[in-house]
Design an enzyme around this catalytic site. Structure first.
Site, PDB file in Angstrom:
ATOM      1  N   GLY A  71      -3.469  11.343  59.722  1.00  0.00           N
ATOM      2  CA  GLY A  71      -2.599  11.350  58.545  1.00  0.00           C
ATOM      3  C   GLY A  71      -1.188  10.952  58.945  1.00  0.00           C
ATOM      4  O   GLY A  71      -0.501  10.230  58.220  1.00  0.00           O
ATOM      5  N   THR A  72      -0.763  11.408  60.099  1.00  0.00           N
ATOM      6  CA  THR A  72       0.583  11.084  60.586  1.00  0.00           C
ATOM      7  C   THR A  72       0.756   9.578  60.745  1.00  0.00           C
ATOM      8  O   THR A  72       1.763   9.012  60.324  1.00  0.00           O
ATOM      9  CB  THR A  72       0.833  11.785  61.943  1.00  0.00           C
ATOM     10  OG1 THR A  72       0.745  13.202  61.742  1.00  0.00           O
ATOM     11  CG2 THR A  72       2.201  11.439  62.499  1.00  0.00           C
ATOM     12  N   ASN A 151       1.795  21.199  51.667  1.00  0.00           N
ATOM     13  CA  ASN A 151       0.935  21.918  52.603  1.00  0.00           C
ATOM     14  C   ASN A 151       1.331  23.382  52.784  1.00  0.00           C
ATOM     15  O   ASN A 151       0.515  24.195  53.176  1.00  0.00           O
ATOM     16  CB  ASN A 151       0.923  21.203  53.953  1.00  0.00           C
ATOM     17  CG  ASN A 151       2.310  20.829  54.431  1.00  0.00           C
ATOM     18  OD1 ASN A 151       3.031  20.079  53.754  1.00  0.00           O
ATOM     19  ND2 ASN A 151       2.705  21.342  55.574  1.00  0.00           N
ATOM     20  N   GLN A 179      -3.297  16.884  51.793  1.00  0.00           N
ATOM     21  CA  GLN A 179      -3.740  18.219  51.366  1.00  0.00           C
ATOM     22  C   GLN A 179      -4.640  18.195  50.135  1.00  0.00           C
ATOM     23  O   GLN A 179      -5.208  19.230  49.770  1.00  0.00           O
ATOM     24  CB  GLN A 179      -2.522  19.124  51.076  1.00  0.00           C
ATOM     25  CG  GLN A 179      -1.813  19.613  52.331  1.00  0.00           C
ATOM     26  CD  GLN A 179      -2.645  20.575  53.166  1.00  0.00           C
ATOM     27  OE1 GLN A 179      -3.489  21.307  52.657  1.00  0.00           O
ATOM     28  NE2 GLN A 179      -2.406  20.578  54.461  1.00  0.00           N
ATOM     29  N   SER A 199      -6.393  12.416  55.722  1.00  0.00           N
ATOM     30  CA  SER A 199      -6.743  12.788  57.093  1.00  0.00           C
ATOM     31  C   SER A 199      -8.040  13.590  57.098  1.00  0.00           C
ATOM     32  O   SER A 199      -8.167  14.584  56.384  1.00  0.00           O
ATOM     33  CB  SER A 199      -5.609  13.615  57.697  1.00  0.00           C
ATOM     34  OG  SER A 199      -5.991  14.084  58.970  1.00  0.00           O
ATOM     35  N   ALA A 200      -9.009  13.164  57.927  1.00  0.00           N
ATOM     36  CA  ALA A 200     -10.352  13.746  57.889  1.00  0.00           C
ATOM     37  C   ALA A 200     -10.391  15.231  58.245  1.00  0.00           C
ATOM     38  O   ALA A 200     -11.171  15.987  57.670  1.00  0.00           O
ATOM     39  CB  ALA A 200     -11.274  12.969  58.837  1.00  0.00           C
ATOM     40  N   HIS A 201      -9.547  15.677  59.187  1.00  0.00           N
ATOM     41  CA  HIS A 201      -9.697  17.065  59.650  1.00  0.00           C
ATOM     42  C   HIS A 201      -9.207  18.088  58.628  1.00  0.00           C
ATOM     43  O   HIS A 201      -9.388  19.288  58.820  1.00  0.00           O
ATOM     44  CB  HIS A 201      -9.036  17.273  61.018  1.00  0.00           C
ATOM     45  CG  HIS A 201      -7.542  17.412  61.012  1.00  0.00           C
ATOM     46  ND1 HIS A 201      -6.924  18.640  61.008  1.00  0.00           N
ATOM     47  CD2 HIS A 201      -6.556  16.490  61.022  1.00  0.00           C
ATOM     48  CE1 HIS A 201      -5.597  18.450  61.042  1.00  0.00           C
ATOM     49  NE2 HIS A 201      -5.357  17.158  61.043  1.00  0.00           N
ATOM     50  N   THR A 237      -9.248  -0.770  68.879  1.00  0.00           N
ATOM     51  CA  THR A 237     -10.685  -0.610  68.661  1.00  0.00           C
ATOM     52  C   THR A 237     -10.918   0.613  67.786  1.00  0.00           C
ATOM     53  O   THR A 237     -10.383   1.686  68.055  1.00  0.00           O
ATOM     54  CB  THR A 237     -11.413  -0.453  70.014  1.00  0.00           C
ATOM     55  OG1 THR A 237     -11.128  -1.615  70.790  1.00  0.00           O
ATOM     56  CG2 THR A 237     -12.912  -0.306  69.822  1.00  0.00           C
ATOM     57  N   CYS A 325       8.346  31.017  65.315  1.00  0.00           N
ATOM     58  CA  CYS A 325       9.249  31.229  66.452  1.00  0.00           C
ATOM     59  C   CYS A 325       8.572  30.849  67.762  1.00  0.00           C
ATOM     60  O   CYS A 325       9.178  30.237  68.625  1.00  0.00           O
ATOM     61  CB  CYS A 325       9.673  32.681  66.526  1.00  0.00           C
ATOM     62  SG  CYS A 325      10.268  33.322  64.966  1.00  0.00           S
TER      63      CYS A 325
END
Ligand SMILES: *Cc1c(COP(=O)(O)O)cnc(C)c1O
EC number: 2.8.1.7
Length: 392
Positions: A71-72, A151, A179, A199-201, A237, A325
């Protein structure tokens, strides 16, 4: 006791059927899809099969789907690719203050490179108003990027209304739908967007694979340069096992989404009502109704998100917070700050995100233990007002 996973917005487990669909491509079907021999053709066939699944899920054409590594990458590709290819038109991009870092950081870098970036703020429930986007646009605006759903707080944006204003003013419209794809209906024609990231995950597929939808006719330059893969728009690839997994995951979502929305919305609302009933001084973050079916986000007064998380983790419950944190990031969530939450409340936030494998008993167990965790932490907090009868 079995562990409980309430962090589906961070990542989802790969569905066993998805894993099965990927396996052949780690084995005998290992070919490079650019090769013309039978090994290559088999890999290419699997890739085009997945492309068909994505295209039909989104209501897009085959040639409008470009596979990426995440996604990034899709988000970076959309921003840089469109600005580079449309330099003659202008150098301005409009986005929002609550985007994922995959948009915020490239936007910040574009600013360093001399581009103009305007960041629009949402209202207190996290909604971005279409008229604010329109007001931020100039005749130099090339691209507008507004996420489909946030998100952290789950607010779903009026993308269709925003896109229609953006198109009227002659700019391209991108949405980060990482999302929402697989979780609520997403159709590029209905939404009227030119570019869309997924994004697949985040929908029970594997990590490290995503895609960018690019409407036919959109001027976009490659982000990754090298070989001629993906019709010369994205070199490297192709990740065939990942792409096959992405396609299978989306196919499963298509079959199950309607039911999952109903189940998760009910459990979400049970969690929200249960927390509000059992704990005082809690504030729901995000919109009450325009909200992802699986998202719960509260600010709990007088305690730190981090301590809640660690205490829940000791009880085998995985959640998330707006203040991380331990990850070296002492700054509170930019999203919570943008919706006007004071610093203390940003630090005391907790996000619970549900998914395909969430069971009602897990929600019940959470509602049983969480008030105790909060009470324990508040008893140790110097900020929590001491009751009259406990004063000396
Ligand atoms: C997870 C996420 C991303 C990044 O996707 P990756 O595939 O993990 O790189 C981008 N945008 C949003 C809204 C996300 O939730």
């Amino acid at each position: 006791m079995e562990k409980i996973y309430f962090d589906y917005a961070a990542t989802t487990p790969t569905d066993p059927q998805v894993l099965e669909a990927m396996k052949p491509f780690f084995g005998k079907a290992f070919g490079n899809p650019s090769s013309i021999h039978s090994f290559g053709r088999e890999a290419r066939g699997a890739m085009e099969d997945a492309r068909q699944k994505v295209a039909s899920f989104l209501g897009a054409k085959l040639e409008e789907i470009i596979f990426t590594s995440s996604g990034t990458e899709a988000d970076n590709f959309a921003l840089f690719g469109v600005l580079w290819a449309n330099a003659a038109k202008g150098n301005h991009v409009v986005t929002t203050a609550i985007e994922h870092h995959a948009i915020l950081e490239p936007a910040r870098f574009l600013e360093k490179l001399g581009y103009k970036v305007t960041s629009v703020r949402p209202d207190r429930e996290g909604l971005v108003h279409p008229e604010d986007i329109a007001a931020a646009m100039t005749d130099q605006t090339v691209l507008v990027s507004v996420m489909h759903a946030n998100n952290e707080i789950g607010t779903i944006q009026p993308i269709k209304e925003i896109a229609s204003l953006v198109k009227e003013k002659g700019a391209y419209m991108h949405t980060d739908a990482v999302q929402t794809v697989g979780h609520i209906p997403v159709n590029v024609a209905e939404m009227g967007v030119d570019l869309l990231s997924l994004s697949a995950h985040k929908f029970y597929g594997p990590k490290g694979v995503g895609c960018l939808y690019v409407r036919k006719g959109t001027r976009i330059a490659p982000f990754l340069r090298g070989g001629g893969q993906e019709r010369h728009r994205r070199a490297s690839t192709e990740n065939i096992p990942g792409i096959a997994g992405l396609g299978k995951a989306l196919e499963l979502c298509g079959e199950r989404m309607a039911e999952e929305i109903v189940v998760q919305t009910r459990l979400r609302d049970k969690l929200i009502a249960g927390i509000q009933k059992r704990i005082d001084r809690v504030y729901l973050n995000g919109h009450a109704s325009r909200r992802l079916p699986n998202n719960v986000n509260f600010s709990i007064e007088y305690i730190e998100g981090e301590s809640m998380l660690l205490n829940l983790d000791m009880l085998g419950i995985a959640a998330s917070t707006g203040s991380a944190c331990t990850s070296g990031d002492l700054e509170p969530s930019h999203v919570l700050l943008s919706i006007g939450r004071p610093h203390e409340l940003c630090h005391g936030s907790i996000r619970l995100t549900l998914g395909r494998y969430t069971r009602e008993e897990e929600v019940d167990r959470f509602l049983d233990v969480f008030p105790k965790v909060v009470a324990k932490l508040r008893a140790m907090s110097p900020l929590y007002p001491v009751r009259e009868n406990r004063l000396p």
